[in-house]
Design a protein around this motif. Sequence first.
Motif, PDB file in Angstrom:
ATOM      1  N   PRO A 191       0.716  -1.186   0.214  1.00 59.69           N
ATOM      2  CA  PRO A 191       0.090   0.073   0.136  1.00 59.69           C
ATOM      3  C   PRO A 191       0.841   1.030   0.011  1.00 59.69           C
ATOM      4  CG  PRO A 191      -0.932  -1.703   1.555  1.00 59.69           C
ATOM      5  CD  PRO A 191       0.412  -2.054   0.998  1.00 59.69           C
ATOM      6  N   ASN A 192       1.836   1.171   0.695  1.00 56.03           N
ATOM      7  CA  ASN A 192       2.785   2.627   0.799  1.00 56.03           C
ATOM      8  C   ASN A 192       3.392   2.786  -0.589  1.00 56.03           C
ATOM      9  OD1 ASN A 192       4.865   0.473   0.924  1.00 56.03           O
ATOM     10  ND2 ASN A 192       5.574   1.023   2.896  1.00 56.03           N
ATOM     11  N   GLN A 193       3.445   1.803  -1.471  1.00 58.64           N
ATOM     12  CA  GLN A 193       3.804   2.133  -2.792  1.00 58.64           C
ATOM     13  C   GLN A 193       3.086   2.752  -3.839  1.00 58.64           C
ATOM     14  OE1 GLN A 193       5.553  -1.952  -3.036  1.00 58.64           O
ATOM     15  NE2 GLN A 193       7.687  -1.282  -3.184  1.00 58.64           N
ATOM     16  N   LEU A 194       1.749   2.829  -3.358  1.00 54.62           N
ATOM     17  CA  LEU A 194       0.595   3.251  -4.231  1.00 54.62           C
ATOM     18  C   LEU A 194       0.270   4.846  -3.838  1.00 54.62           C
ATOM     19  CD1 LEU A 194      -1.416   0.254  -4.217  1.00 54.62           C
ATOM     20  CD2 LEU A 194       0.322   0.792  -5.988  1.00 54.62           C
ATOM     21  N   SER A 195      -0.292   5.462  -4.826  1.00 50.90           N
ATOM     22  CA  SER A 195      -0.751   6.778  -4.665  1.00 50.90           C
ATOM     23  C   SER A 195      -2.251   6.746  -3.979  1.00 50.90           C
ATOM     24  CB  SER A 195      -1.197   7.400  -6.105  1.00 50.90           C
ATOM     25  OG  SER A 195      -2.124   6.720  -6.819  1.00 50.90           O
ATOM     26  N   GLY A 196      -2.719   7.689  -3.534  1.00 51.53           N
ATOM     27  CA  GLY A 196      -4.083   7.629  -2.652  1.00 51.53           C
ATOM     28  C   GLY A 196      -5.060   7.088  -3.773  1.00 51.53           C
ATOM     29  N   GLY A 197      -4.997   7.383  -5.013  1.00 47.85           N
ATOM     30  CA  GLY A 197      -6.214   6.883  -5.680  1.00 47.85           C
ATOM     31  C   GLY A 197      -6.162   5.432  -6.014  1.00 47.85           C
ATOM     32  N   GLN A 198      -4.766   5.075  -6.204  1.00 51.48           N
ATOM     33  CA  GLN A 198      -4.508   3.667  -6.308  1.00 51.48           C
ATOM     34  C   GLN A 198      -4.974   2.780  -5.097  1.00 51.48           C
ATOM     35  OE1 GLN A 198      -0.333   3.597  -7.496  1.00 51.48           O
ATOM     36  NE2 GLN A 198      -0.960   3.214  -9.679  1.00 51.48           N
ATOM     37  N   MET A 199      -4.913   3.358  -3.946  1.00 49.40           N
ATOM     38  CA  MET A 199      -5.091   2.860  -2.675  1.00 49.40           C
ATOM     39  C   MET A 199      -6.678   2.607  -2.304  1.00 49.40           C
ATOM     40  SD  MET A 199      -2.355   3.552   0.265  1.00 49.40           S
ATOM     41  CE  MET A 199      -2.443   5.617   0.322  1.00 49.40           C
ATOM     42  N   GLN A 200      -7.216   3.630  -3.019  1.00 51.68           N
ATOM     43  CA  GLN A 200      -8.829   3.603  -2.942  1.00 51.68           C
ATOM     44  C   GLN A 200      -9.205   2.562  -3.898  1.00 51.68           C
ATOM     45  OE1 GLN A 200     -11.117   3.697  -1.127  1.00 51.68           O
ATOM     46  NE2 GLN A 200     -11.451   6.029  -0.565  1.00 51.68           N
ATOM     47  N   ARG A 201      -8.523   2.243  -5.157  1.00 55.74           N
ATOM     48  CA  ARG A 201      -8.995   1.430  -5.985  1.00 55.74           C
ATOM     49  C   ARG A 201      -8.896  -0.093  -5.337  1.00 55.74           C
ATOM     50  NH1 ARG A 201      -7.235   2.918 -12.075  1.00 55.74           N
ATOM     51  NH2 ARG A 201      -7.627   5.193 -12.082  1.00 55.74           N
ATOM     52  N   VAL A 202      -7.868  -0.208  -4.344  1.00 57.89           N
ATOM     53  CA  VAL A 202      -7.661  -1.721  -3.975  1.00 57.89           C
ATOM     54  C   VAL A 202      -9.012  -1.610  -3.019  1.00 57.89           C
ATOM     55  CG1 VAL A 202      -6.045  -2.779  -2.175  1.00 57.89           C
ATOM     56  CG2 VAL A 202      -5.100  -1.595  -4.163  1.00 57.89           C
ATOM     57  N   ALA A 203      -9.253  -0.617  -2.343  1.00 49.91           N
ATOM     58  CA  ALA A 203     -10.375  -0.792  -1.521  1.00 49.91           C
ATOM     59  C   ALA A 203     -11.507  -1.000  -2.222  1.00 49.91           C
ATOM     60  CB  ALA A 203     -10.498   0.569  -0.764  1.00 49.91           C
ATOM     61  N   ILE A 204     -11.804  -0.548  -3.284  1.00 44.97           N
ATOM     62  CA  ILE A 204     -13.075  -0.924  -4.003  1.00 44.97           C
ATOM     63  C   ILE A 204     -12.823  -2.312  -4.498  1.00 44.97           C
ATOM     64  CG2 ILE A 204     -14.157  -0.234  -6.150  1.00 44.97           C
ATOM     65  CD1 ILE A 204     -13.429   2.764  -6.044  1.00 44.97           C
ATOM     66  N   ALA A 205     -11.559  -2.805  -5.010  1.00 48.67           N
ATOM     67  CA  ALA A 205     -11.585  -4.074  -5.586  1.00 48.67           C
ATOM     68  C   ALA A 205     -11.793  -5.141  -4.268  1.00 48.67           C
ATOM     69  CB  ALA A 205     -10.228  -4.449  -5.944  1.00 48.67           C
ATOM     70  N   ARG A 206     -11.281  -4.633  -3.073  1.00 47.16           N
ATOM     71  CA  ARG A 206     -11.709  -5.658  -1.859  1.00 47.16           C
ATOM     72  C   ARG A 206     -12.986  -5.715  -1.744  1.00 47.16           C
ATOM     73  NH1 ARG A 206      -9.243  -3.160   3.196  1.00 47.16           N
ATOM     74  NH2 ARG A 206     -10.731  -1.652   2.672  1.00 47.16           N
ATOM     75  N   SER A 207     -13.896  -4.508  -1.897  1.00 48.80           N
ATOM     76  CA  SER A 207     -15.393  -4.531  -1.660  1.00 48.80           C
ATOM     77  C   SER A 207     -16.109  -5.349  -2.534  1.00 48.80           C
ATOM     78  CB  SER A 207     -15.973  -3.219  -1.836  1.00 48.80           C
ATOM     79  OG  SER A 207     -15.811  -2.539  -2.940  1.00 48.80           O
ATOM     80  N   LEU A 208     -15.525  -5.637  -3.961  1.00 51.09           N
ATOM     81  CA  LEU A 208     -16.219  -6.349  -4.943  1.00 51.09           C
ATOM     82  C   LEU A 208     -15.947  -7.805  -5.082  1.00 51.09           C
ATOM     83  CD1 LEU A 208     -15.435  -3.817  -7.857  1.00 51.09           C
ATOM     84  CD2 LEU A 208     -17.622  -4.200  -6.914  1.00 51.09           C
ATOM     85  N   VAL A 209     -14.451  -8.109  -4.229  1.00 47.37           N
ATOM     86  CA  VAL A 209     -14.193  -9.578  -4.609  1.00 47.37           C
ATOM     87  C   VAL A 209     -15.413 -10.646  -4.155  1.00 47.37           C
ATOM     88  CG1 VAL A 209     -13.163  -9.814  -2.368  1.00 47.37           C
ATOM     89  CG2 VAL A 209     -12.066 -10.870  -4.518  1.00 47.37           C
ATOM     90  N   ASN A 210     -16.024 -10.418  -3.343  1.00 46.00           N
ATOM     91  CA  ASN A 210     -17.157 -11.244  -2.662  1.00 46.00           C
ATOM     92  C   ASN A 210     -18.434 -11.190  -3.743  1.00 46.00           C
ATOM     93  OD1 ASN A 210     -16.255 -13.084  -0.787  1.00 46.00           O
ATOM     94  ND2 ASN A 210     -16.070 -10.963   0.630  1.00 46.00           N
ATOM     95  N   ASP A 211     -18.515 -10.412  -4.397  1.00 45.69           N
ATOM     96  CA  ASP A 211     -19.681 -10.188  -5.400  1.00 45.69           C
ATOM     97  C   ASP A 211     -20.969  -9.906  -4.405  1.00 45.69           C
ATOM     98  OD1 ASP A 211     -21.029  -9.852  -7.785  1.00 45.69           O
ATOM     99  OD2 ASP A 211     -21.650 -12.029  -8.040  1.00 45.69           O
ATOM    100  N   PRO A 212     -20.862  -8.792  -3.833  1.00 47.76           N
ATOM    101  CA  PRO A 212     -21.905  -8.406  -3.033  1.00 47.76           C
ATOM    102  C   PRO A 212     -23.072  -7.605  -3.603  1.00 47.76           C
ATOM    103  CG  PRO A 212     -20.360  -6.749  -2.867  1.00 47.76           C
ATOM    104  CD  PRO A 212     -19.543  -7.881  -3.852  1.00 47.76           C
TER     105      PRO A 212
END
Length: 302
Positions: free
Chosen positions: A130-151
């Motif tokens: 995470p510390n190697q990413l920009s703020g926008g990229q970290m938020q994208r990771v957060a969005i990917a994490r929210s999507l991974v279970n197909d809610p």
Amino acid sequence: DYYIDKKPFRALNNINLFFPKNQFCSILGPSGCGKTTTLNIIGGLDRYTSGDILINNKSTKLFTDKDWDNYRNKRIGFVFQNYNLISHLSILDNVILSLTLAGLNKKERVERAKKALDKVGLEGLYNKKPNQLSGGQMQRVAIARSLVNDPEIILADEPTGALDSKTSVQVMDILKEISQEKLVIMVTHNEKLAEQYSDRIITFKDGEVLSDTKDGEKEAKREEERKVIEENNIGKLILIDEKNKEEKKKKNTDKSTTRNASSKSTGIQKSKVITAKSSTLSRVTPSKRAQKKRTTKRTKTF
């Protein structure tokens, strides 16, 4: 209700909201008005003290802790302002962590996590921390994490609050795309982005719903229905006009048919008249113009 110094503080009051299966809904309002509390109640993080939440018309009043855990794990995806990523894990492992309770083997977890990261534009960055990413990229990771279970529902609490304007637009584009298939409910202070991307905006004040553009949509829909009715009435008038034309045409046809029937009934006489007319015309000579006029006139009266 919240309890402050053992005294109840009502955070929300008289809230009555309905959400469809897919929509981009933004919740606006000043700090302390109940926006995040609403999001937490919808996500099963906070419990309501009165009223009820219906999920697919099923009451949650009798939900146990296990029921709420199952609801959060399978139906809800969370996106937070501060990302909430584990710093010592790669972004791939951060996303895989959300699949721990999904009952999948390691290979399936890795495949699904990569697919989620690819969807938000982070393909090939799986091993980054995470510390190697920009703020926008970290938020994208957060969005990917929210999507991974197909809610079914994505709850985003100030997802652009820590981002610059350009990166905010990129994150909003992703959420907008997700809302085509899922329900996205976002809490934000950014009215401009809310108006630009949202299908619906709910405004809170002092724990109550101040406005809901759903009501405006209803009015717009009623106006659209009125226009359709007017257009249909015009259409009916056109149909009536066409019907009148058909009736007139039918009457003319009937008259013609009557005349033809009458002609058939007097066929022998008509034949004699035509023969007589032809006979008369054949005897007319150019020098006898007056006689020709009289004969023509007489022929027309037949």
